[in-house]
Each structure stands twice: as structure tokens, then as C-alpha cells.
Write a protein that holds these residues in place. Structure first.
Motif, PDB file in Angstrom:
ATOM      1  N   PRO A  83       2.721 -48.175 106.320  1.00 20.07           N
ATOM      2  CA  PRO A  83       3.879 -47.484 106.907  1.00 20.07           C
ATOM      3  C   PRO A  83       3.704 -47.323 108.416  1.00 20.07           C
ATOM      4  N   GLY A  84       4.740 -47.721 109.169  1.00 17.97           N
ATOM      5  CA  GLY A  84       4.691 -47.610 110.617  1.00 17.97           C
ATOM      6  C   GLY A  84       3.856 -48.677 111.294  1.00 17.97           C
ATOM      7  N   GLY A  85       3.310 -49.596 110.515  1.00 17.03           N
ATOM      8  CA  GLY A  85       2.462 -50.658 111.068  1.00 17.03           C
ATOM      9  C   GLY A  85       3.230 -51.945 111.278  1.00 17.03           C
ATOM     10  N   VAL A  86       2.490 -52.981 111.485  1.00  9.73           N
ATOM     11  CA  VAL A  86       3.065 -54.310 111.704  1.00  9.73           C
ATOM     12  C   VAL A  86       3.396 -54.941 110.359  1.00  9.73           C
ATOM     13  N   GLN A  87       4.544 -55.615 110.278  1.00 10.73           N
ATOM     14  CA  GLN A  87       4.886 -56.339 109.051  1.00 10.73           C
ATOM     15  C   GLN A  87       3.851 -57.429 108.820  1.00 10.73           C
ATOM     16  N   THR A  88       3.315 -57.485 107.612  1.00 15.46           N
ATOM     17  CA  THR A  88       2.304 -58.487 107.307  1.00 15.46           C
ATOM     18  C   THR A  88       2.826 -59.471 106.272  1.00 15.46           C
ATOM     19  N   ASN A  89       2.150 -60.585 106.200  1.00  9.99           N
ATOM     20  CA  ASN A  89       2.437 -61.645 105.250  1.00  9.99           C
ATOM     21  C   ASN A  89       3.884 -62.083 105.274  1.00  9.99           C
ATOM     22  N   THR A  90       4.427 -62.260 106.485  1.00  4.52           N
ATOM     23  CA  THR A  90       5.791 -62.779 106.601  1.00  4.52           C
ATOM     24  C   THR A  90       5.807 -64.304 106.641  1.00  4.52           C
ATOM     25  N   LEU A  91       4.645 -64.944 106.555  1.00  2.88           N
ATOM     26  CA  LEU A  91       4.565 -66.401 106.566  1.00  2.88           C
ATOM     27  C   LEU A  91       4.191 -66.977 105.203  1.00  2.88           C
ATOM     28  N   ASN A  92       4.321 -66.192 104.138  1.00  3.08           N
ATOM     29  CA  ASN A  92       3.965 -66.659 102.794  1.00  3.08           C
ATOM     30  C   ASN A  92       2.516 -67.134 102.757  1.00  3.08           C
ATOM     31  N   VAL A  93       1.631 -66.206 102.992  1.00  4.19           N
ATOM     32  CA  VAL A  93       0.209 -66.470 103.182  1.00  4.19           C
ATOM     33  C   VAL A  93      -0.601 -66.280 101.912  1.00  4.19           C
ATOM     34  N   THR A  94      -1.563 -67.185 101.713  1.00  4.73           N
ATOM     35  CA  THR A  94      -2.661 -66.976 100.777  1.00  4.73           C
ATOM     36  C   THR A  94      -3.884 -66.697 101.639  1.00  4.73           C
ATOM     37  N   GLN A  95      -4.595 -65.615 101.318  1.00  4.87           N
ATOM     38  CA  GLN A  95      -5.781 -65.267 102.109  1.00  4.87           C
ATOM     39  C   GLN A  95      -7.042 -65.657 101.364  1.00  4.87           C
ATOM     40  N   VAL A  96      -7.978 -66.271 102.110  1.00  2.36           N
ATOM     41  CA  VAL A  96      -9.266 -66.701 101.577  1.00  2.36           C
ATOM     42  C   VAL A  96     -10.353 -65.962 102.356  1.00  2.36           C
ATOM     43  N   GLU A  97     -11.148 -65.187 101.658  1.00  9.71           N
ATOM     44  CA  GLU A  97     -12.279 -64.490 102.267  1.00  9.71           C
ATOM     45  C   GLU A  97     -13.531 -65.351 102.125  1.00  9.71           C
ATOM     46  N   LEU A  98     -14.253 -65.508 103.227  1.00 11.77           N
ATOM     47  CA  LEU A  98     -15.492 -66.267 103.266  1.00 11.77           C
ATOM     48  C   LEU A  98     -16.636 -65.270 103.354  1.00 11.77           C
ATOM     49  N   VAL A  99     -17.430 -65.162 102.311  1.00  9.67           N
ATOM     50  CA  VAL A  99     -18.543 -64.212 102.303  1.00  9.67           C
ATOM     51  C   VAL A  99     -19.635 -64.727 103.224  1.00  9.67           C
ATOM     52  N   GLY A 100     -20.132 -63.861 104.057  1.00 12.62           N
ATOM     53  CA  GLY A 100     -21.165 -64.198 105.032  1.00 12.62           C
ATOM     54  C   GLY A 100     -20.949 -63.350 106.262  1.00 12.62           C
ATOM     55  N   THR A 101     -21.102 -63.955 107.424  1.00  8.57           N
ATOM     56  CA  THR A 101     -20.850 -63.236 108.666  1.00  8.57           C
ATOM     57  C   THR A 101     -20.379 -64.196 109.739  1.00  8.57           C
ATOM     58  N   CYS A 102     -19.634 -63.669 110.696  1.00 10.60           N
ATOM     59  CA  CYS A 102     -19.292 -64.411 111.907  1.00 10.60           C
ATOM     60  C   CYS A 102     -19.813 -63.658 113.129  1.00 10.60           C
ATOM     61  N   ASN A 103     -20.551 -62.580 112.885  1.00 10.64           N
ATOM     62  CA  ASN A 103     -21.092 -61.734 113.945  1.00 10.64           C
ATOM     63  C   ASN A 103     -22.506 -62.206 114.298  1.00 10.64           C
ATOM     64  N   PRO A 104     -22.728 -62.663 115.542  1.00 12.72           N
ATOM     65  CA  PRO A 104     -24.052 -63.161 115.916  1.00 12.72           C
ATOM     66  C   PRO A 104     -25.166 -62.125 115.742  1.00 12.72           C
TER      67      PRO A 104
END
Length: 154
Positions: A83-104
Motif C-alpha cells: 500500500p502506497g508503494g510502487v506498482q509491481t509486476n506490471t510486466l507479467n514477470v516470473t521471478q527466479v531467485e538464485l541462492v548464493g551471494t552477489c556481495n563481494p
């Protein structure tokens, strides 16, 4: 109505959340890749914050284990509207989570502790091959583009 198979071949449905959080039917045209900082499948708050897929690297066997939480053409919970945030998933998105890290710094800490993990900015070939298999399936079965103006943004 969705077209194409809704289940990725070989994916585990051990953590299936669609029955509890049915979401909306959509015609997916975009895949969002996001890292989940860790070395195991997260609880996703019981599914209330789950993506469509989680890809878990198994460094010992040098393969990716895919977990599917929702049908391919179904909105998941990871891109939820607040509520009050940005509209999400307006592009018909499938989300894929990659387990691990991207933080050096996380990568360095885990490497020093000899904790098996994937550092996605320098992912080994076997991990990338597992990811590519899912992306190629999405392209072949659902027409999701593999390239375009919004492809591969960090």
C-alpha cells in the motif's frame, strides 16, 4: 489463458505455495533474476514472499537444483504490491531467485570460512548452465525473449 507447460521439467515442488497464495494468472513475458543471500532455500515467510522459482547450487555435485513454488504463468509473492508503494509486476514477470551471494564482502567471508557457495558475479560454468536451461525452456515454451532493451540489467 496461459500457454505452454506450467511446470519446469525436473523442478521440485517440495516448497509449493500456490495453494495457499494463488496469485493471478498472467502471460509471462519477463524473467527477473535476483540473488537470495544464503546457501539454502529460504522459508520465504511460509510462502508469503516466495518467487516462482528458486535455483539452489549444489557445489558438491556441480549442478543446480530447481524448486518451483508457483506455476510459470502465475504471479508470485516476491514482487508484492505494498500500500502506497510502487506498482509491481506490471510486466507479467516470473521471478527466479538464485541462492548464493552477489556481495563481494559476503563472498570473501564465506570463502575464508570454507563455506560452499556460489558468488554469482563469478559463477562457475555448471551454475550458469543450470540457469540457462531454465531460461531456454522459458523462451522455447513461453516465448520469453532471451534478449532485448531490458535484458541483463544489474
Amino acid at each position: 489463458m496461459p500457454k505452454g507447460p506450467q511446470r519446469y521439467p525436473g523442478a521440485s515442488t517440495r516448497y509449493w505455495f500456490q495453494n495457499k497464495f494463488p496469485g493471478n494468472v498472467q502471460q509471462v513475458n519477463t524473467i527477473v533474476l535476483h540473488t537470495t543471500e544464503g546457501t539454502a532455500v529460504p522459508s520465504y515467510a511460509g510462502g508469503s514472499q516466495a518467487p516462482n522459482f528458486t535455483l539452489l547450487p549444489d557445489p558438491r555435485s556441480k549442478r543446480i537444483v530447481a524448486y518451483q513454488h508457483f506455476d510459470f504463468d502465475r504471479s508470485s509473492r516476491a514482487l508484492a504490491n505494498k500500500p502506497g508503494g510502487v506498482q509491481t509486476n506490471t510486466l507479467n514477470v516470473t521471478q527466479v531467485e538464485l541462492v548464493g551471494t552477489c556481495n563481494p564482502s559476503t563472498h570473501n567471508k564465506w570463502a575464508e570460512a570454507n563455506r560452499a557457495h556460489v558468488f554469482w558475479p563469478q559463477a562457475p560454468g555448471w551454475a550458469l548452465e543450470g540457469l540457462v536451461e531454465l531460461l531456454v525452456w522459458a523462451h522455447r515454451e513461453h516465448g520469453v525473449p532471451l534478449a532485448g532493451p531490458n535484458s541483463w540489467k544489474p
